[in-house]
Design an enzyme around this catalytic site. Structure first.
Site, PDB file in Angstrom:
ATOM      1  CB  SER A  69      -0.922   0.023   1.218  1.00  0.00           C
ATOM      2  OG  SER A  69      -1.995  -0.839   0.987  1.00  0.00           O
ATOM      3  CE  LYS A  72      -3.844   0.633  -1.075  1.00  0.00           C
ATOM      4  NZ  LYS A  72      -4.522   0.236   0.175  1.00  0.00           N
ATOM      5  CE1 TYR A 194      -4.058  -1.283  -4.821  1.00  0.00           C
ATOM      6  CE2 TYR A 194      -4.867  -3.555  -4.818  1.00  0.00           C
ATOM      7  CZ  TYR A 194      -4.464  -2.422  -4.134  1.00  0.00           C
ATOM      8  OH  TYR A 194      -4.454  -2.415  -2.765  1.00  0.00           O
ATOM      9  CE1 TYR A 246      -4.465   1.506   4.330  1.00  0.00           C
ATOM     10  CE2 TYR A 246      -3.018   0.589   6.011  1.00  0.00           C
ATOM     11  CZ  TYR A 246      -3.308   0.830   4.680  1.00  0.00           C
ATOM     12  OH  TYR A 246      -2.475   0.389   3.729  1.00  0.00           O
ATOM     13  CB  VAL A 264      -0.160  -5.896   4.151  1.00  0.00           C
ATOM     14  CG1 VAL A 264      -1.475  -5.391   4.660  1.00  0.00           C
ATOM     15  CG2 VAL A 264      -0.145  -6.055   2.668  1.00  0.00           C
TER      16      VAL A 264
HETATM   17  N1  GLN Z   1      -2.024  -5.389  -2.054  1.00  0.00           N
HETATM   18  C1  GLN Z   1      -2.587  -5.223  -0.774  1.00  0.00           C
HETATM   19  C2  GLN Z   1      -4.091  -5.355  -0.823  1.00  0.00           C
HETATM   20  O1  GLN Z   1      -4.722  -4.754  -1.623  1.00  0.00           O
HETATM   21  C3  GLN Z   1      -2.192  -3.898  -0.208  1.00  0.00           C
HETATM   22  C4  GLN Z   1      -2.766  -3.663   1.145  1.00  0.00           C
HETATM   23  C5  GLN Z   1      -1.881  -2.938   2.086  1.00  0.00           C
HETATM   24  O2  GLN Z   1      -0.672  -2.865   1.939  1.00  0.00           O
HETATM   25  N2  GLN Z   1      -2.485  -2.421   3.152  1.00  0.00           N
HETATM   26  O3  GLN Z   1      -4.668  -6.075  -0.043  1.00  0.00           O
END
Ligand code: GLN
Length: 613
Positions: A69, A72, A194, A246, A264
């Site tokens: 993420s 993003k 993505y 988040y 993550v």
């Molecule tokens: N690729 C992961 C997902 O979409 C990214 C989520 C994350 O890093 N919080 O679940």
């Protein structure tokens, strides 16, 4: 590129933090993407990357992991630049959702995802990039991320395939987005992009450089490349500030106070805008999906180093480096006695101000207030900009307005050493429309300031009247007559080189009229040299005495600034005089030492005054 040297104390501080937090066993490695479950929980690295390119790295900072993420905000920044802010605002909001990263959180009215930091908004963003670039989207993305990290990045295909095959929730989100027309057409290509974007393989060091790039308004401090423009960087950091962590975003802003983003796979990237970037890698996550050690490390650094965005120290920053009057420092143009008297009387109305630093609003306010304060009593202001690193656009406008106003009030302004700072057309207009002068050397600026002050006095003679060289006045009449009989008059033209560096010092020059300047090339450690004036001599003074007395070759050129009259004593005549009339020779030498002593005294005084300004 910045020097590799680092502060060992700061490295030690990070090492201690790393060793201590290594003990922490909390959290669990993400396993909803099967490949991520292979991460090693004890892996732990911290990187601090400074805006000027120095990198502090402790622990596991070279091991690759997937960005997840943390991609993003960057993908969103790329979309903003490629597709415009308006386009992206129609597709994705900028409101914090306060929900989990994979929440199915869409605005009930518009159907737009709340923000680009949660999966829904990020998938919508990738879909836009995919639509824009088609088959070239992956290459576009990878090139951009590589520029941010300052090295060629690639995709971890195992992690990508693992998520592609199991990412049912993200697929469901895509279909919801398709349903409300945030995504148009087939959802798979955008979703695929993505997954690839999340699987870009980085090291903790890469993330540190990416964070530093954000700290530098989008300019990579290692490569000098600028993958992001400043306004986009501000938008990205704002979203990271409100949505980056988040549903823990509020607590994070409260406790840590830095725009940040987690992933993550265990990465955390945080930014102290304008100063440096932080990256932490440690796979075990808390219940929000943020790295436990990552959060702890950022929190502790923020507290110990006072990094919180809202914890700003108002003290100790000044845009004014030095400020003094014409009574403290004179230019290296020697003055006749009449001029000296006038400058001494009027010195208070010549003000010299050295500005410094980055002239943002805070610095500019200090500078403008100082200039206006001076304007109450000054007639001439020299504004030296040598130590100003940057003049932000708004500051430039306000400075131009202020200087224009000073000019209207009849205050003469000389801007010194502003090379590179005042090249805009607005400056050209100001200089053309006002009496404001611009020079590239401080000493010349001081001289011009003095000249403007002298011009203000009544009945100013155009050229200083011829003066009897003071050296002669110090001799007793018979000796003076004897010496005068040996002096040969010489008339010189403008630009004539009276003394050439390296020549024998076989004459001594007494100035009856005119100005003569001597300069040297000052050599810098970096290898470059700059021409600098040593002195300008005027009527009544002598020059050339140093080699004349020492017998060493001339150390610098002396050139006539204007037509002038000299009296020249040759070495041969002086030698004859020594044998014939030792008393006259002694009187001349005494007079010369008195003259030199006087000059040395004044120069030393000026140098020591400098310490206190
Ligand atoms: N690729 C992961 C997902 O979409 C990214 C989520 C994350 O890093 N919080 O679940």
């Amino acid at each position: 590129m910045a020097p590799a040297t680092q502060s060992t104390v700061i490295l030690g501080l990070l090492q201690e933090l790393h060793d201590r937090l290594s003990q922490c066993q909390e959290g669990a490695v993400a396993d909803y993407i099967p490949e991520l479950a292979k991460a090693v929980p004890r892996d732990f690295g911290i990187v601090v990357a400074m805006a000027d390119g120095r990198i502090y790295a402790v622990g596991e900072t070279e091991k690759p992991f997937t960005i997840q993420s943390i991609s993003k905000p960057f993908a969103y920044g790329l979309a903003l630049q490629q597709l415009s802010v308006e386009h992206m605002q129609r597709k994705v909001g900028v409101e914090p959702s306060g929900e989990a990263f994979n929440a199915i959180s869409l605005d009930p009215e518009t159907g737009r995802p709340r923000n680009p930091m949660i999966n829904a908004g990020a998938i919508a963003t990738s879909a836009q990039l995919q639509q824009l670039a088609g088959a070239g989207a992956e290459a576009l993305l990878l090139h951009f991320f590589s520029q941010l990290a300052g090295r060629e990045l690639s995709i971890d295909l195992e992690v990508y395939a693992s998520e592609r095959d199991t990412g049912h929730r993200n697929r469901a989100i895509s279909h919801l987005l398709r349903n409300v027309s945030v995504i148009e057409g087939d959802v798979e290509p955008g979703l695929d992009l993505y997954f690839r974007q999340c699987a870009i393989s980085v090291t903790c060091r890469d993330l540190g450089v990416m964070a530093a790039t954000l700290a530098c308004q989008g300019r990579n401090p290692l490569t000098g490349e600028r993958p992001l423009d400043a306004p986009t960087t501000v938008q990205m950091l704002s979203l990271m500030g409100t949505c980056g962590m988040y549903d823990a975003a509020g607590q994070w802003l409260h406790d840590v106070g830095m725009p940040a983003k987690s992933g993550v796979a265990g990465g955390v990237l945080a930014v102290v805008p304008g100063q440096f970037g932080i990256a932490v890698y440690s796979p075990p996550l808390d219940s929000y999906g943020n790295s436990v050690r990552g959060v702890a490390a950022c929190k502790e650094l923020s507290e110990r180093l006072s990094l919180h965005l809202y914890d700003q120290n108002p003290l100790g920053r000044s845009a004014i480096r030095r400020s003094y009057t014409g009574n403290h420092i004179q230019s290296r143009r020697w003055r006749t006695n009449t001029e000296l008297v006038h400058l001494r009387d009027q010195g208070q109305s010549l003000r010299i101000l050295h500005a410094q630093g980055v002239l943002d609003f805070y610095g500019t306010e200090q500078l403008l207030a100082n200039l206006e304060g001076m304007a109450r009593s000054a007639r001439v202001i020299v504004l030296d900009m040598h130590h100003v690193q940057e003049l932000l656009p708004n500051s430039l406008e306000m400075l131009i307005q202020t200087l224009g106003e000073l000019d209207r009030q009849g205050i003469r302004v000389v801007i010194s050493r502003a090379q590179g700072l005042i090249e805009s057309p607005r400056w050209a207009d100001l200089l053309a429309q006002t009496g404001i002068e611009r020079v590239d050397e401080l000493d010349i600026a001081l001289e011009l300031g003095e000249k403007l002050l002298l011009q203000a006095r009544e009945a100013r003679p155009d050229r200083p009247s011829p003066e009897r060289p003071s050296l002669l006045l110090q001799l007793d009449p018979p000796q003076r007559q004897e010496l005068e009989s040996l002096l040969v008059p010489r008339t010189v033209k403008t630009g004539e080189r009276v003394i050439r560096r390296g020549d024998d010092g076989d004459s001594l020059f007494l100035i009856v009229a005119g100005h003569f300047t001597t300069g040297v090339h000052v050599q810098f450690g970096s290898g470059d040299s700059r021409h600098s004036r040593l002195a300008t001599f005027t009527s009544g003074m002598c020059f050339g005495e140093i080699s004349f007395l020492s017998g060493k070759p001339r150390s610098a050129d002396v050139v006539a600034d204007e037509p002038g009259d000299l009296l020249v004593l040759s070495r041969d005549d002086f030698e004859r005089l020594r044998l014939r009339s030792p008393e006259t020779a002694i009187q001349l030498l005494l007079a010369l030492s008195a003259e030199l002593g006087g000059r040395l005294g004044r120069t030393s005084y000026q140098l020591s005054v400098m310490d206190h300004l």
